[in-house]
Design a protein around this motif. Structure first.
Motif, PDB file in Angstrom:
ATOM      1  N   ILE A 196       1.226   4.144  -2.976  1.00 11.06           N
ATOM      2  CA  ILE A 196       0.933   5.557  -2.705  1.00 11.06           C
ATOM      3  C   ILE A 196       2.135   6.434  -3.059  1.00 11.06           C
ATOM      4  O   ILE A 196       1.978   7.516  -3.619  1.00 11.06           O
ATOM      5  N   ASP A 223      -5.568  -3.072   0.515  1.00  8.34           N
ATOM      6  CA  ASP A 223      -6.223  -2.080   1.379  1.00  8.34           C
ATOM      7  C   ASP A 223      -6.747  -0.958   0.470  1.00  8.34           C
ATOM      8  O   ASP A 223      -6.152   0.104   0.341  1.00  8.34           O
ATOM      9  N   GLU A 239      -9.319   1.054   0.589  1.00  6.29           N
ATOM     10  CA  GLU A 239      -9.760   2.340   1.156  1.00  6.29           C
ATOM     11  C   GLU A 239      -8.586   3.310   1.270  1.00  6.29           C
ATOM     12  O   GLU A 239      -8.699   4.476   0.907  1.00  6.29           O
ATOM     13  N   THR A 240      -7.454   2.806   1.760  1.00  2.00           N
ATOM     14  CA  THR A 240      -6.278   3.671   1.922  1.00  2.00           C
ATOM     15  C   THR A 240      -5.754   4.120   0.561  1.00  2.00           C
ATOM     16  O   THR A 240      -5.389   5.289   0.374  1.00  2.00           O
ATOM     17  N   THR A 252       0.830  -1.205   0.000  1.00  2.49           N
ATOM     18  CA  THR A 252       0.000   0.000   0.000  1.00  2.49           C
ATOM     19  C   THR A 252       0.866   1.258   0.000  1.00  2.49           C
ATOM     20  O   THR A 252       0.639   2.174  -0.802  1.00  2.49           O
ATOM     21  N   GLU A 253       1.870   1.285   0.865  1.00  2.00           N
ATOM     22  CA  GLU A 253       2.748   2.463   0.958  1.00  2.00           C
ATOM     23  C   GLU A 253       3.516   2.641  -0.344  1.00  2.00           C
ATOM     24  O   GLU A 253       3.703   3.765  -0.817  1.00  2.00           O
ATOM     25  N   GLU A 307      -8.156   6.783  -0.830  1.00  2.00           N
ATOM     26  CA  GLU A 307      -7.960   8.088  -0.169  1.00  2.00           C
ATOM     27  C   GLU A 307      -6.760   8.817  -0.759  1.00  2.00           C
ATOM     28  O   GLU A 307      -6.807  10.015  -1.038  1.00  2.00           O
ATOM     29  N   ALA A 308      -5.661   8.078  -0.960  1.00  2.49           N
ATOM     30  CA  ALA A 308      -4.442   8.678  -1.511  1.00  2.49           C
ATOM     31  C   ALA A 308      -4.676   9.140  -2.951  1.00  2.49           C
ATOM     32  O   ALA A 308      -4.191  10.204  -3.354  1.00  2.49           O
TER      33      ALA A 308
END
Lengths: 364, 73
Positions: free
Chosen positions: A123, A146, A148-149, A119-120, A152-153
């Motif tokens: 992003i 993930d 949702e995360t 995820t990171e 959002e990004a």
């Protein structure tokens, strides 16, 4: 036969799906083509499908639910709408060829995140990219992104998000409004329990068709109409498929995605526990993802295992699963893995029968 | 008086019919004759004995502004 290839197609469907598809063959014409009762019956069924899907996936309006032939069709529309030659597009390391090939055809440069800290990593790659196209649930190891995360990004960075929900629709909650996605594509014939040849594209922004033709509306124009869903639905609809998919979605709504996911996880955990006791087995996935698990057996080709399992009455899929990038990420190229995938209709005895069979193959 | 609300597509016509019926109107889906719709092949909603101003207001509130309204042929 023990059927464990539900990530390709859920073979066992609710009875209502079979009944609805069969009834449509002799009771429905083409929606938007005429005002007689058979055309209107088809129109009502297609509209009901859009309404039910809009409720299930929290889409603000039924016309934004476009009926496609499969997830690949929807992904092609999404990518054509957003991506131009030379664009950089952020993807996960688990993309299917239904994402990679349309991106390549559009001339995009793919920028894939790694599996560790996925995820990171995704992003971090977003700034300056033309789009982010992500696999929600891997068709190889069942990992759940993930989303949702990531969404959002994407909103923060102003990068349009496309979600490939091929393995998640029907088993993992998907909320179009909350995600603010540009497009979410899904098949009808997997976790939504519809017939093959059906899919849905949830549309959140301006779109470009990949097919041009009759829409049953604005017929004097020589261009596709601007309005959804007609803009993206050229040609005759698959009414038996649509009627079946409507029944499939009603089954999912009645059963509940949380309950389906919990059932699938229990089965995958059981399979993982039993397989891990077999000498030479390596697992890819766990009971923490969705209903998909892969494995290899030292010294035996995945295709050989699948062939032997078929002879023993167990249907699984071996090889690269149309997702070579995922196998590159997992380090399972060039032979791939053996994959088992479950559905709401898979039982614990099915899993035990499968692991017994693998055990016998490992002892040979 | 009866009216014909012309819609942008079959799906919009279906939504229009659904909203009007839920609002207590006598509304029914219909094909639109070429004499009143020049873009070819369209669908609309026939509204019987209703106050078209109030019906249009309801549709506007629900994000379904009528494309064109004519007296029902």
């Amino acid at each position: 036969m023990i059927y464990l290839d539900n990530a390709a197609t859920t073979l066992i469907k609710p009875r209502e799906v079979r009944q609805a598809a069969a009834a449509a063959l002799h009771s429905m014409g083409s929606p938007g083509r005429g005002g007689h009762r058979f055309a209107m019956a088809a129109g009502e069924t297609a509209f009901s499908l859009r309404e039910r899907a809009a409720e299930l996936f929290n889409v603000d309006s039924p016309e934004k639910v476009v009926i496609t032939f499969n997830a690949t069709h929807g992904l092609n529309i999404a990518i054509r709408s957003l991506v131009s030659d030379g664009d950089r597009v952020v993807v996960t390391g688990f993309e299917h060829n239904s994402v990679i090939r349309p991106l390549r055809a559009a001339g995009a440069v793919t920028d894939a995140a790694g599996a560790d800290g996925e995820t990171e990593d995704l992003i971090r790659r977003l700034p300056g990219s033309a789009a982010c196209v992500v696999n929600h649930v891997s068709n190889v190891n069942g990992r759940i992104l993930d989303i949702e995360t990531v969404a959002e990004a994407c909103l923060r960075e102003g990068v349009p998000l496309v979600v490939d929900a091929s393995q998640s629709a029907g088993a993992v909650d998907i909320d179009m409004k909350r995600l603010g996605a540009a497009f979410i594509a899904m098949p009808g014939h997997k976790g939504l329990y519809g017939p093959q040849g059906t899919g849905l594209l949830l549309v959140g922004r301006d779109s470009e068709p990949v097919l041009y033709g009759g829409s049953g509306s604005a017929s004097l124009l020589d261009t596709m109409p601007e309005e959804l869903p007609d803009r993206l639905e050229a040609g005759t609809h698959n009414m038996p498929g649509i009627a079946g998919l409507l029944a499939g979605i009603e089954f999912v709504r009645r059963t509940g995605t949380k309950r389906i996911l919990a059932h699938e996880r229990r089965l995958i955990r059981r399979a993982a526990e039993s397989l891990s006791e077999i000498r030479g087995v390596r697992l890819y996935g766990s009971g923490e993802g969705a209903g998909v698990l892969s494995f290899t057996l030292d010294g035996t080709e995945p295709e050989d295992i699948a062939e032997r399992l078929d002879k023993m009455g167990v249907a699984v899929r071996a090889g690269l699963h149309c997702a070579p990038l995922a196998h590159k990420t997992l380090g399972t190229l060039p032979s791939g893995t053996v994959r088992l995938s479950v559905s709401a209709f898979t039982s614990q005895p099915d899993i035990d029968g499968f692991t017994d069979a693998v055990s016998k193959i490992a002892r040979l | 008086m009866d009216y014909l609300i012309i819609c942008r597509s079959l799906t919009y016509a279906q939504r229009t019919e659904s909203v009007l019926r839920a609002g207590g109107y006598r509304a029914s889906l219909t094909r639109v004759p070429a004499s009143v719709w020049k873009e070819g092949c369209g669908y609309g909603v026939k509204l019987r004995g209703a106050d078209i101003g109030r019906a249009a207001e309801l549709l506007n509130r629900r994000g379904l502004p009528p494309r064109k309204v004519v007296e029902a042929p």
